[in-house]
Design an enzyme around this catalytic site. Structure first.
Site, mmCIF file in Angstrom:
data_model
loop_
_atom_site.group_PDB
_atom_site.id
_atom_site.type_symbol
_atom_site.label_atom_id
_atom_site.label_comp_id
_atom_site.label_asym_id
_atom_site.label_seq_id
_atom_site.Cartn_x
_atom_site.Cartn_y
_atom_site.Cartn_z
ATOM 1 N N ASP A 34 -42.096 50.771 26.028
ATOM 2 C CA ASP A 34 -43.547 50.734 25.813
ATOM 3 C C ASP A 34 -43.911 50.819 24.332
ATOM 4 O O ASP A 34 -45.007 51.228 23.972
ATOM 5 C CB ASP A 34 -44.248 51.844 26.614
ATOM 6 C CG ASP A 34 -43.692 53.219 26.283
ATOM 7 O OD1 ASP A 34 -42.695 53.283 25.520
ATOM 8 O OD2 ASP A 34 -44.252 54.211 26.766
ATOM 9 N N HIS A 235 -31.182 33.801 3.348
ATOM 10 C CA HIS A 235 -32.036 34.756 4.053
ATOM 11 C C HIS A 235 -31.242 35.970 4.532
ATOM 12 O O HIS A 235 -31.365 36.412 5.668
ATOM 13 C CB HIS A 235 -32.757 34.069 5.224
ATOM 14 C CG HIS A 235 -33.843 33.155 4.770
ATOM 15 N ND1 HIS A 235 -34.410 32.190 5.577
ATOM 16 C CD2 HIS A 235 -34.481 33.058 3.584
ATOM 17 C CE1 HIS A 235 -35.333 31.544 4.888
ATOM 18 N NE2 HIS A 235 -35.399 32.042 3.678
ATOM 19 N N ASP A 252 -35.320 39.853 -2.889
ATOM 20 C CA ASP A 252 -36.477 39.001 -2.593
ATOM 21 C C ASP A 252 -37.358 39.827 -1.662
ATOM 22 O O ASP A 252 -37.012 40.036 -0.494
ATOM 23 C CB ASP A 252 -35.997 37.713 -1.924
ATOM 24 C CG ASP A 252 -37.147 36.747 -1.604
ATOM 25 O OD1 ASP A 252 -38.321 37.163 -1.649
ATOM 26 O OD2 ASP A 252 -36.842 35.578 -1.283
ATOM 27 N N ASP A 263 -44.667 37.861 -2.931
ATOM 28 C CA ASP A 263 -43.343 37.276 -2.689
ATOM 29 C C ASP A 263 -42.646 37.118 -4.038
ATOM 30 O O ASP A 263 -42.943 36.175 -4.779
ATOM 31 C CB ASP A 263 -43.522 35.918 -1.982
ATOM 32 C CG ASP A 263 -42.201 35.288 -1.578
ATOM 33 O OD1 ASP A 263 -41.153 35.943 -1.718
ATOM 34 O OD2 ASP A 263 -42.230 34.132 -1.112
ATOM 35 N N HIS A 342 -32.703 24.627 -1.620
ATOM 36 C CA HIS A 342 -34.020 24.888 -1.024
ATOM 37 C C HIS A 342 -35.119 24.333 -1.919
ATOM 38 O O HIS A 342 -34.851 23.876 -3.038
ATOM 39 C CB HIS A 342 -34.215 26.385 -0.761
ATOM 40 C CG HIS A 342 -34.085 27.262 -1.977
ATOM 41 N ND1 HIS A 342 -35.061 27.347 -2.948
ATOM 42 C CD2 HIS A 342 -33.089 28.098 -2.391
ATOM 43 C CE1 HIS A 342 -34.686 28.203 -3.879
ATOM 44 N NE2 HIS A 342 -33.487 28.659 -3.579
ATOM 45 N N HIS A 346 -43.731 27.429 -2.302
ATOM 46 C CA HIS A 346 -44.629 27.227 -1.160
ATOM 47 C C HIS A 346 -45.954 27.894 -1.478
ATOM 48 O O HIS A 346 -46.016 28.807 -2.310
ATOM 49 C CB HIS A 346 -44.010 27.852 0.107
ATOM 50 C CG HIS A 346 -43.517 29.257 -0.111
ATOM 51 N ND1 HIS A 346 -44.347 30.356 -0.025
ATOM 52 C CD2 HIS A 346 -42.300 29.748 -0.481
ATOM 53 C CE1 HIS A 346 -43.648 31.455 -0.298
ATOM 54 N NE2 HIS A 346 -42.400 31.117 -0.586
ATOM 55 N N HIS A 353 -45.508 32.091 3.749
ATOM 56 C CA HIS A 353 -45.410 30.627 3.646
ATOM 57 C C HIS A 353 -46.750 30.122 4.172
ATOM 58 O O HIS A 353 -46.928 29.901 5.364
ATOM 59 C CB HIS A 353 -44.251 30.083 4.483
ATOM 60 C CG HIS A 353 -42.916 30.512 3.956
ATOM 61 N ND1 HIS A 353 -41.751 30.390 4.672
ATOM 62 C CD2 HIS A 353 -42.554 31.072 2.770
ATOM 63 C CE1 HIS A 353 -40.744 30.856 3.944
ATOM 64 N NE2 HIS A 353 -41.202 31.273 2.802
ATOM 65 N N GLU A 376 -39.757 29.275 -7.325
ATOM 66 C CA GLU A 376 -38.568 30.084 -7.029
ATOM 67 C C GLU A 376 -37.266 29.291 -7.006
ATOM 68 O O GLU A 376 -36.583 29.221 -5.989
ATOM 69 C CB GLU A 376 -38.748 30.796 -5.680
ATOM 70 C CG GLU A 376 -39.193 29.900 -4.524
ATOM 71 C CD GLU A 376 -39.348 30.681 -3.221
ATOM 72 O OE1 GLU A 376 -38.355 31.312 -2.806
ATOM 73 O OE2 GLU A 376 -40.436 30.651 -2.619
ATOM 74 N N TYR A 380 -26.744 29.106 -6.382
ATOM 75 C CA TYR A 380 -25.917 29.904 -5.461
ATOM 76 C C TYR A 380 -24.517 29.294 -5.498
ATOM 77 O O TYR A 380 -24.316 28.180 -4.992
ATOM 78 C CB TYR A 380 -26.507 29.853 -4.053
ATOM 79 C CG TYR A 380 -28.007 30.112 -4.074
ATOM 80 C CD1 TYR A 380 -28.515 31.408 -4.034
ATOM 81 C CD2 TYR A 380 -28.903 29.045 -4.201
ATOM 82 C CE1 TYR A 380 -29.881 31.634 -4.110
ATOM 83 C CE2 TYR A 380 -30.272 29.264 -4.280
ATOM 84 C CZ TYR A 380 -30.751 30.561 -4.236
ATOM 85 O OH TYR A 380 -32.101 30.777 -4.323
ATOM 86 N N ARG A 397 -31.824 33.871 -7.847
ATOM 87 C CA ARG A 397 -33.117 33.198 -7.650
ATOM 88 C C ARG A 397 -34.134 34.024 -8.424
ATOM 89 O O ARG A 397 -34.027 35.251 -8.482
ATOM 90 C CB ARG A 397 -33.485 33.140 -6.159
ATOM 91 C CG ARG A 397 -34.846 32.548 -5.877
ATOM 92 C CD ARG A 397 -35.055 32.175 -4.391
ATOM 93 N NE ARG A 397 -35.039 33.302 -3.475
ATOM 94 C CZ ARG A 397 -34.031 33.648 -2.700
ATOM 95 N NH1 ARG A 397 -32.925 32.924 -2.709
ATOM 96 N NH2 ARG A 397 -34.092 34.694 -1.902
ATOM 97 N N GLU A 399 -38.324 34.357 -8.687
ATOM 98 C CA GLU A 399 -39.522 33.896 -7.972
ATOM 99 C C GLU A 399 -40.760 34.664 -8.416
ATOM 100 O O GLU A 399 -40.761 35.895 -8.431
ATOM 101 C CB GLU A 399 -39.330 34.100 -6.457
ATOM 102 C CG GLU A 399 -40.576 33.791 -5.643
ATOM 103 C CD GLU A 399 -40.350 33.894 -4.134
ATOM 104 O OE1 GLU A 399 -39.483 34.680 -3.707
ATOM 105 O OE2 GLU A 399 -41.058 33.191 -3.400
#
Ligand code: GLY
Ligand code: MN
Ligand code: MN
Length: 431
Positions: A34, A235, A252, A263, A342, A346, A353, A376, A380, A397, A399
Protein backbone atom coordinates in the site's frame (compact mmCIF):
# COMPACT_ATOMS: atom_id res chain seq x y z
CA UNK A 1 1.08 33.95 -7.47
CA UNK A 2 -1.14 31.91 -9.79
CA UNK A 3 -1.42 34.63 -12.37
CA UNK A 4 0.98 32.91 -14.80
CA UNK A 5 -1.25 29.82 -14.86
CA UNK A 6 -4.39 31.87 -15.52
CA UNK A 7 -2.47 33.71 -18.22
CA UNK A 8 -1.46 30.41 -19.86
CA UNK A 9 -5.04 29.13 -19.72
CA UNK A 10 -6.15 32.29 -21.46
CA UNK A 11 -3.51 31.88 -24.15
CA UNK A 12 -4.69 28.33 -24.79
CA UNK A 13 -8.33 29.38 -24.78
CA UNK A 14 -7.57 31.97 -27.47
CA UNK A 15 -6.42 29.14 -29.71
CA UNK A 16 -9.39 26.80 -29.36
CA UNK A 17 -12.14 29.13 -30.55
CA UNK A 18 -15.53 27.64 -29.62
CA UNK A 19 -13.91 24.33 -28.70
CA UNK A 20 -13.36 22.66 -25.36
CA UNK A 21 -10.09 21.37 -23.92
CA UNK A 22 -9.94 18.58 -21.35
CA UNK A 23 -6.84 17.79 -19.35
CA UNK A 24 -6.41 15.29 -16.52
CA UNK A 25 -3.55 15.24 -14.06
CA UNK A 26 -1.36 12.14 -13.62
CA UNK A 27 -2.66 9.01 -11.87
CA UNK A 28 -1.10 7.92 -8.59
CA UNK A 29 1.33 5.02 -8.98
CA UNK A 30 1.60 2.08 -6.58
CA UNK A 31 5.13 1.15 -5.57
CA UNK A 32 4.56 -1.93 -3.46
CA UNK A 33 1.79 -3.16 -1.14
CA UNK A 34 0.00 0.00 0.00
CA UNK A 35 2.94 2.35 -0.67
CA UNK A 36 2.86 4.83 -3.52
CA UNK A 37 5.62 6.55 -5.43
CA UNK A 38 5.86 10.19 -4.37
CA UNK A 39 3.00 11.85 -6.23
CA UNK A 40 3.93 14.04 -9.20
CA UNK A 41 1.19 15.92 -11.08
CA UNK A 42 1.17 15.73 -14.88
CA UNK A 43 3.50 18.30 -16.45
CA UNK A 44 0.91 19.69 -18.90
CA UNK A 45 -1.59 19.94 -16.06
CA UNK A 46 0.93 21.70 -13.80
CA UNK A 47 1.74 24.11 -16.60
CA UNK A 48 -1.87 25.25 -16.83
CA UNK A 49 -2.90 25.03 -13.17
CA UNK A 50 -0.08 24.76 -10.61
CA UNK A 51 -2.53 22.44 -8.81
CA UNK A 52 -0.78 19.40 -7.35
CA UNK A 53 -3.55 17.16 -5.96
CA UNK A 54 -4.21 13.83 -7.70
CA UNK A 55 -7.40 13.01 -9.65
CA UNK A 56 -8.08 16.56 -10.83
CA UNK A 57 -9.43 17.37 -14.32
CA UNK A 58 -9.36 20.77 -16.03
CA UNK A 59 -11.94 21.80 -18.61
CA UNK A 60 -11.46 24.96 -20.65
CA UNK A 61 -14.59 26.17 -22.39
CA UNK A 62 -13.64 28.27 -25.38
CA UNK A 63 -17.23 29.52 -25.85
CA UNK A 64 -17.50 31.16 -22.45
CA UNK A 65 -13.78 31.61 -21.81
CA UNK A 66 -14.18 29.89 -18.44
CA UNK A 67 -11.72 27.51 -16.81
CA UNK A 68 -13.40 24.84 -14.76
CA UNK A 69 -11.66 22.50 -12.33
CA UNK A 70 -12.98 19.17 -11.06
CA UNK A 71 -11.16 18.06 -7.93
CA UNK A 72 -11.44 16.00 -4.76
CA UNK A 73 -13.92 17.21 -2.21
CA UNK A 74 -12.75 18.14 1.22
CA UNK A 75 -12.90 15.11 3.51
CA UNK A 76 -12.24 15.63 7.22
CA UNK A 77 -11.75 11.88 7.80
CA UNK A 78 -9.21 11.44 4.97
CA UNK A 79 -7.51 14.72 5.80
CA UNK A 80 -6.68 13.37 9.28
CA UNK A 81 -4.67 10.62 7.55
CA UNK A 82 -3.33 12.18 4.38
CA UNK A 83 -3.38 15.91 4.98
CA UNK A 84 -5.07 18.99 3.61
CA UNK A 85 -7.17 19.03 0.45
CA UNK A 86 -8.26 22.28 -1.14
CA UNK A 87 -11.71 21.11 -2.14
CA UNK A 88 -13.44 22.86 -5.07
CA UNK A 89 -14.07 26.17 -3.30
CA UNK A 90 -10.56 26.40 -1.90
CA UNK A 91 -8.99 25.47 -5.23
CA UNK A 92 -11.08 27.98 -7.16
CA UNK A 93 -10.00 30.77 -4.89
CA UNK A 94 -6.36 29.82 -4.47
CA UNK A 95 -5.68 28.93 -8.13
CA UNK A 96 -7.93 31.42 -9.90
CA UNK A 97 -10.33 29.04 -11.68
CA UNK A 98 -13.69 30.48 -12.74
CA UNK A 99 -15.60 27.46 -11.45
CA UNK A 100 -14.71 24.31 -9.52
CA UNK A 101 -16.76 21.23 -8.71
CA UNK A 102 -16.29 17.92 -6.92
CA UNK A 103 -15.23 14.91 -9.01
CA UNK A 104 -18.62 13.29 -8.50
CA UNK A 105 -20.22 16.01 -10.63
CA UNK A 106 -18.10 15.30 -13.69
CA UNK A 107 -20.43 12.59 -15.04
CA UNK A 108 -23.23 15.15 -15.29
CA UNK A 109 -21.40 18.38 -16.02
CA UNK A 110 -18.80 17.33 -18.60
CA UNK A 111 -21.36 15.96 -21.14
CA UNK A 112 -23.41 19.09 -20.56
CA UNK A 113 -20.38 21.26 -21.35
CA UNK A 114 -19.52 19.17 -24.42
CA UNK A 115 -22.98 19.57 -25.89
CA UNK A 116 -22.91 21.65 -29.07
CA UNK A 117 -19.28 22.58 -28.53
CA UNK A 118 -16.76 23.00 -31.31
CA UNK A 119 -13.62 20.92 -31.53
CA UNK A 120 -12.66 18.82 -28.51
CA UNK A 121 -9.00 18.92 -27.57
CA UNK A 122 -7.22 16.50 -25.26
CA UNK A 123 -3.96 14.61 -25.05
CA UNK A 124 -4.98 11.67 -27.23
CA UNK A 125 -3.41 8.45 -26.02
CA UNK A 126 -1.52 10.13 -23.16
CA UNK A 127 -3.46 8.09 -20.61
CA UNK A 128 -5.64 5.21 -21.82
CA UNK A 129 -7.90 5.37 -18.78
CA UNK A 130 -8.63 9.03 -19.55
CA UNK A 131 -9.27 8.24 -23.25
CA UNK A 132 -11.94 5.81 -22.06
CA UNK A 133 -13.50 8.45 -19.84
CA UNK A 134 -13.63 10.89 -22.75
CA UNK A 135 -15.47 8.22 -24.77
CA UNK A 136 -17.95 7.71 -21.95
CA UNK A 137 -18.61 11.47 -21.81
CA UNK A 138 -19.06 11.63 -25.58
CA UNK A 139 -21.56 8.75 -25.41
CA UNK A 140 -23.41 10.57 -22.66
CA UNK A 141 -23.75 13.68 -24.86
CA UNK A 142 -25.37 11.55 -27.56
CA UNK A 143 -27.74 10.02 -25.04
CA UNK A 144 -28.75 13.14 -23.20
CA UNK A 145 -30.46 15.04 -25.98
CA UNK A 146 -31.75 14.14 -29.45
CA UNK A 147 -31.51 17.69 -30.73
CA UNK A 148 -27.96 18.43 -29.68
CA UNK A 149 -24.62 16.99 -30.65
CA UNK A 150 -21.25 16.44 -29.14
CA UNK A 151 -18.11 17.72 -30.82
CA UNK A 152 -17.41 16.17 -34.21
CA UNK A 153 -13.81 17.26 -34.49
CA UNK A 154 -10.99 16.19 -32.25
CA UNK A 155 -7.55 17.68 -31.79
CA UNK A 156 -4.39 16.62 -30.04
CA UNK A 157 -3.78 19.15 -27.29
CA UNK A 158 -0.04 18.49 -27.56
CA UNK A 159 0.01 20.44 -30.82
CA UNK A 160 -0.93 23.57 -28.86
CA UNK A 161 0.62 22.93 -25.46
CA UNK A 162 4.01 21.75 -26.69
CA UNK A 163 4.44 25.02 -28.55
CA UNK A 164 3.50 26.97 -25.43
CA UNK A 165 5.76 24.95 -23.13
CA UNK A 166 8.72 25.23 -25.47
CA UNK A 167 9.08 28.98 -24.91
CA UNK A 168 9.24 29.67 -21.19
CA UNK A 169 7.55 32.69 -19.63
CA UNK A 170 9.09 34.84 -16.88
CA UNK A 171 7.67 32.77 -14.03
CA UNK A 172 9.05 29.56 -15.53
CA UNK A 173 12.46 31.07 -16.17
CA UNK A 174 12.62 32.12 -12.55
CA UNK A 175 11.84 28.56 -11.35
CA UNK A 176 14.30 27.02 -13.83
CA UNK A 177 17.00 29.36 -12.53
CA UNK A 178 16.31 28.24 -8.97
CA UNK A 179 16.35 24.58 -10.05
CA UNK A 180 19.67 25.24 -11.80
CA UNK A 181 21.18 26.98 -8.78
CA UNK A 182 20.15 24.24 -6.36
CA UNK A 183 21.40 21.57 -8.74
CA UNK A 184 24.74 23.38 -8.99
CA UNK A 185 24.93 23.55 -5.20
CA UNK A 186 24.51 19.76 -5.14
CA UNK A 187 27.46 19.31 -7.49
CA UNK A 188 29.64 21.64 -5.44
CA UNK A 189 28.77 19.75 -2.26
CA UNK A 190 29.56 16.40 -3.89
CA UNK A 191 32.90 17.67 -5.25
CA UNK A 192 33.89 18.91 -1.80
CA UNK A 193 33.02 15.57 -0.21
CA UNK A 194 34.67 13.31 -2.80
CA UNK A 195 37.75 11.30 -1.83
CA UNK A 196 39.13 7.81 -2.46
CA UNK A 197 37.49 5.09 -0.39
CA UNK A 198 33.96 6.49 -0.38
CA UNK A 199 31.16 4.78 -2.28
CA UNK A 200 29.17 6.32 -5.11
CA UNK A 201 25.99 6.28 -3.04
CA UNK A 202 27.66 8.44 -0.40
CA UNK A 203 28.03 11.19 -2.98
CA UNK A 204 24.46 10.60 -4.14
CA UNK A 205 23.53 11.33 -0.52
CA UNK A 206 25.47 14.62 -0.66
CA UNK A 207 23.55 15.64 -3.80
CA UNK A 208 20.21 14.78 -2.22
CA UNK A 209 21.14 16.64 0.96
CA UNK A 210 21.84 19.78 -1.05
CA UNK A 211 18.58 19.42 -2.99
CA UNK A 212 16.20 18.54 -0.17
CA UNK A 213 17.65 21.01 2.32
CA UNK A 214 16.94 23.78 -0.21
CA UNK A 215 13.32 22.79 -0.68
CA UNK A 216 13.72 20.60 -3.75
CA UNK A 217 12.32 17.35 -2.36
CA UNK A 218 12.92 15.21 -5.46
CA UNK A 219 15.69 14.83 -8.00
CA UNK A 220 14.45 15.56 -11.52
CA UNK A 221 15.69 12.08 -12.56
CA UNK A 222 17.68 9.30 -10.96
CA UNK A 223 21.15 10.60 -10.13
CA UNK A 224 24.08 9.10 -12.06
CA UNK A 225 27.15 8.83 -9.84
CA UNK A 226 29.67 6.86 -11.86
CA UNK A 227 33.26 6.23 -10.83
CA UNK A 228 35.95 5.07 -13.26
CA UNK A 229 34.71 2.73 -15.99
CA UNK A 230 31.10 3.13 -14.80
CA UNK A 231 31.11 6.55 -16.47
CA UNK A 232 31.16 4.78 -19.85
CA UNK A 233 27.66 3.44 -19.12
CA UNK A 234 25.54 6.42 -20.14
CA UNK A 235 22.63 5.83 -17.75
CA UNK A 236 24.53 4.16 -14.91
CA UNK A 237 22.37 4.46 -11.77
CA UNK A 238 23.50 1.49 -9.63
CA UNK A 239 25.72 3.94 -7.67
CA UNK A 240 27.33 1.33 -5.43
CA UNK A 241 30.99 1.12 -6.49
CA UNK A 242 33.96 2.34 -4.49
CA UNK A 243 35.76 5.52 -5.53
CA UNK A 244 39.36 4.63 -6.24
CA UNK A 245 42.41 6.87 -6.17
CA UNK A 246 43.33 7.93 -9.70
CA UNK A 247 39.83 7.52 -11.14
CA UNK A 248 37.48 10.15 -12.46
CA UNK A 249 33.96 10.47 -11.14
CA UNK A 250 31.08 11.49 -13.41
CA UNK A 251 27.96 12.92 -11.76
CA UNK A 252 24.85 13.66 -13.80
CA UNK A 253 22.24 14.98 -11.38
CA UNK A 254 19.68 17.73 -10.99
CA UNK A 255 16.84 18.59 -8.69
CA UNK A 256 13.22 19.30 -9.40
CA UNK A 257 12.09 22.61 -7.94
CA UNK A 258 8.37 23.36 -7.91
CA UNK A 259 7.97 21.13 -10.94
CA UNK A 260 10.98 22.42 -12.91
CA UNK A 261 14.08 20.35 -13.65
CA UNK A 262 17.78 21.02 -13.36
CA UNK A 263 20.18 18.77 -15.29
CA UNK A 264 23.93 19.14 -14.76
CA UNK A 265 26.86 16.82 -15.45
CA UNK A 266 30.34 17.28 -14.11
CA UNK A 267 33.36 14.96 -14.17
CA UNK A 268 36.26 15.35 -11.77
CA UNK A 269 39.14 13.37 -10.27
CA UNK A 270 38.33 11.42 -7.10
CA UNK A 271 41.63 12.55 -5.54
CA UNK A 272 41.26 16.16 -6.64
CA UNK A 273 43.99 16.20 -9.33
CA UNK A 274 43.54 15.36 -13.01
CA UNK A 275 46.14 12.99 -14.46
CA UNK A 276 47.68 13.96 -17.82
CA UNK A 277 45.46 11.72 -19.98
CA UNK A 278 42.34 12.61 -17.98
CA UNK A 279 43.09 16.26 -18.47
CA UNK A 280 43.70 15.82 -22.20
CA UNK A 281 40.28 14.25 -22.68
CA UNK A 282 38.62 16.69 -20.30
CA UNK A 283 39.87 19.78 -22.13
CA UNK A 284 38.45 18.45 -25.40
CA UNK A 285 35.02 17.82 -23.91
CA UNK A 286 35.05 21.23 -22.22
CA UNK A 287 36.01 22.96 -25.46
CA UNK A 288 33.20 21.05 -27.22
CA UNK A 289 30.72 22.13 -24.58
CA UNK A 290 31.77 25.77 -24.81
CA UNK A 291 31.51 25.63 -28.61
CA UNK A 292 28.04 24.08 -28.32
CA UNK A 293 26.91 26.74 -25.86
CA UNK A 294 28.24 29.55 -28.06
CA UNK A 295 26.01 28.25 -30.87
CA UNK A 296 22.83 28.61 -28.78
CA UNK A 297 21.32 31.96 -29.80
CA UNK A 298 18.14 33.36 -31.29
CA UNK A 299 17.76 32.48 -34.95
CA UNK A 300 20.30 29.63 -34.86
CA UNK A 301 19.06 26.26 -36.12
CA UNK A 302 18.58 23.60 -33.47
CA UNK A 303 21.34 21.44 -34.89
CA UNK A 304 23.93 24.26 -34.63
CA UNK A 305 25.16 23.36 -31.09
CA UNK A 306 25.37 19.69 -32.07
CA UNK A 307 27.49 20.52 -35.14
CA UNK A 308 29.73 22.90 -33.22
CA UNK A 309 30.37 20.41 -30.40
CA UNK A 310 30.91 17.48 -32.75
CA UNK A 311 33.50 19.36 -34.78
CA UNK A 312 35.58 19.89 -31.62
CA UNK A 313 35.11 16.32 -30.40
CA UNK A 314 36.04 14.78 -33.73
CA UNK A 315 39.22 16.86 -33.96
CA UNK A 316 40.02 15.82 -30.40
CA UNK A 317 39.50 12.13 -31.15
CA UNK A 318 41.96 12.35 -34.03
CA UNK A 319 44.48 14.40 -32.00
CA UNK A 320 44.38 11.88 -29.14
CA UNK A 321 44.95 9.00 -31.55
CA UNK A 322 41.56 7.44 -30.87
CA UNK A 323 40.64 7.68 -34.55
CA UNK A 324 42.74 7.60 -37.68
CA UNK A 325 42.14 9.92 -40.64
CA UNK A 326 40.63 13.38 -40.52
CA UNK A 327 37.96 14.84 -38.23
CA UNK A 328 35.75 15.52 -41.25
CA UNK A 329 36.16 11.90 -42.36
CA UNK A 330 35.22 10.65 -38.86
CA UNK A 331 32.05 12.75 -38.95
CA UNK A 332 31.20 11.69 -42.50
CA UNK A 333 31.63 7.96 -41.75
CA UNK A 334 30.10 8.09 -38.28
CA UNK A 335 33.28 6.56 -36.80
CA UNK A 336 33.14 9.13 -33.98
CA UNK A 337 30.13 7.27 -32.54
CA UNK A 338 32.49 4.73 -30.97
CA UNK A 339 33.31 7.43 -28.38
CA UNK A 340 30.35 9.85 -28.57
CA UNK A 341 27.02 8.14 -29.11
CA UNK A 342 24.33 10.53 -27.86
CA UNK A 343 22.80 13.84 -28.84
CA UNK A 344 24.21 17.15 -27.68
CA UNK A 345 21.20 18.12 -25.60
CA UNK A 346 17.47 18.51 -25.17
CA UNK A 347 14.91 21.08 -24.12
CA UNK A 348 14.45 21.34 -20.36
CA UNK A 349 11.49 22.57 -18.35
CA UNK A 350 8.76 20.77 -16.42
CA UNK A 351 10.21 17.56 -17.83
CA UNK A 352 13.93 17.03 -17.81
CA UNK A 353 13.65 15.92 -21.44
CA UNK A 354 11.09 18.57 -22.17
CA UNK A 355 8.57 18.78 -24.98
CA UNK A 356 9.56 20.37 -28.25
CA UNK A 357 10.11 18.92 -31.68
CA UNK A 358 13.45 19.62 -33.28
CA UNK A 359 11.90 19.87 -36.72
CA UNK A 360 8.65 21.35 -37.93
CA UNK A 361 7.30 19.84 -41.17
CA UNK A 362 10.76 18.61 -42.02
CA UNK A 363 12.52 21.92 -41.39
CA UNK A 364 14.89 22.53 -38.49
CA UNK A 365 13.46 24.88 -35.93
CA UNK A 366 15.32 27.92 -34.73
CA UNK A 367 16.08 28.93 -31.16
CA UNK A 368 13.98 31.75 -29.76
CA UNK A 369 14.39 33.78 -26.58
CA UNK A 370 12.78 31.90 -23.68
CA UNK A 371 13.76 28.43 -24.87
CA UNK A 372 15.92 26.41 -22.48
CA UNK A 373 18.19 23.64 -23.63
CA UNK A 374 20.97 21.51 -22.22
CA UNK A 375 24.36 21.27 -23.90
CA UNK A 376 26.08 18.03 -22.91
CA UNK A 377 28.77 16.58 -25.15
CA UNK A 378 30.91 13.72 -23.85
CA UNK A 379 33.63 11.20 -24.66
CA UNK A 380 33.41 7.61 -23.43
CA UNK A 381 36.50 5.56 -24.10
CA UNK A 382 35.95 1.84 -23.63
CA UNK A 383 38.98 -0.42 -24.04
CA UNK A 384 39.20 -1.67 -27.63
CA UNK A 385 41.79 -2.62 -30.19
CA UNK A 386 43.75 0.42 -31.30
CA UNK A 387 42.61 2.62 -28.41
CA UNK A 388 45.67 3.93 -26.49
CA UNK A 389 45.67 2.35 -23.04
CA UNK A 390 46.22 5.64 -21.25
CA UNK A 391 42.64 6.62 -22.13
CA UNK A 392 40.93 3.33 -21.31
CA UNK A 393 37.76 3.67 -19.23
CA UNK A 394 37.78 7.46 -19.16
CA UNK A 395 34.19 8.70 -19.42
CA UNK A 396 33.55 12.44 -19.39
CA UNK A 397 30.42 14.47 -20.03
CA UNK A 398 29.96 18.14 -19.20
CA UNK A 399 26.40 19.44 -19.14
CA UNK A 400 24.85 22.83 -18.47
CA UNK A 401 21.39 24.32 -18.80
CA UNK A 402 21.15 27.27 -21.13
CA UNK A 403 18.46 29.92 -21.56
CA UNK A 404 18.17 31.58 -24.96
CA UNK A 405 18.11 35.35 -24.41
CA UNK A 406 17.37 38.25 -26.78
CA UNK A 407 21.01 38.59 -27.75
CA UNK A 408 22.57 35.20 -27.01
CA UNK A 409 22.27 32.93 -24.02
CA UNK A 410 22.65 32.61 -20.29
CA UNK A 411 24.17 29.52 -18.67
CA UNK A 412 22.19 29.46 -15.46
CA UNK A 413 23.97 26.39 -14.03
CA UNK A 414 27.40 28.03 -14.17
CA UNK A 415 27.86 27.95 -10.37
CA UNK A 416 29.05 24.34 -10.68
CA UNK A 417 32.77 24.72 -11.51
CA UNK A 418 34.00 23.15 -14.72
CA UNK A 419 37.47 24.35 -15.64
CA UNK A 420 40.34 22.14 -14.49
CA UNK A 421 41.73 24.98 -12.37
CA UNK A 422 38.38 25.73 -10.72
CA UNK A 423 37.67 22.08 -9.95
CA UNK A 424 41.13 21.42 -8.52
CA UNK A 425 40.96 24.60 -6.40
CA UNK A 426 37.54 23.64 -5.03
CA UNK A 427 38.75 20.15 -4.19
CA UNK A 428 41.80 21.58 -2.41
CA UNK A 429 39.34 23.50 -0.26
CA UNK A 430 40.24 26.85 -1.79
CA UNK A 431 36.74 27.84 -2.96
N1 GLY B 1 20.22 13.32 -17.15
C1 GLY B 1 19.71 12.91 -18.37
C2 GLY B 1 20.26 13.72 -19.44
O1 GLY B 1 21.28 14.34 -19.28
O2 GLY B 1 19.69 13.85 -20.48
MN1 MN C 1 20.51 16.20 -20.11
MN1 MN D 1 22.00 15.01 -17.44
Amino acid sequence: MHQPHAERRKRLMNQIGDGVALLATAPEAARNADNHYPYRADSYFLHLTGFEEPEAVLLLDGRSGRSILFCRDRNPEMEIWDGFRYGPDGAREAFGFDEAYPLAEMAERVPELLTDSGQLWWLLGHDEAFDRRVNVWLDAVRLRCRDARGPSQFGDLRALLDEMRMVKDEAEIELLRVAGEISAAGHVRAMRAARPGLYEYQLEAELLHAFVSRGARQPAYESIVAAGANACTLHYVANRSRLNDGELLLIDAGCEYRGYAGDITRAFPVNGRFSGPQRDVYEIVLAAELAGIAAVKPGAAWHAPADAALAVLARGMVDLGLLAGTPEGAIESGAYRQFYMHGVGHMIGLDVHDVGQRKLRGRWREYQPGMCTTVEPGLYIRPAAGVPEAFHNIGIRIEDDVLVTADGNEVYTAAAPKTVAEIEALMRGER
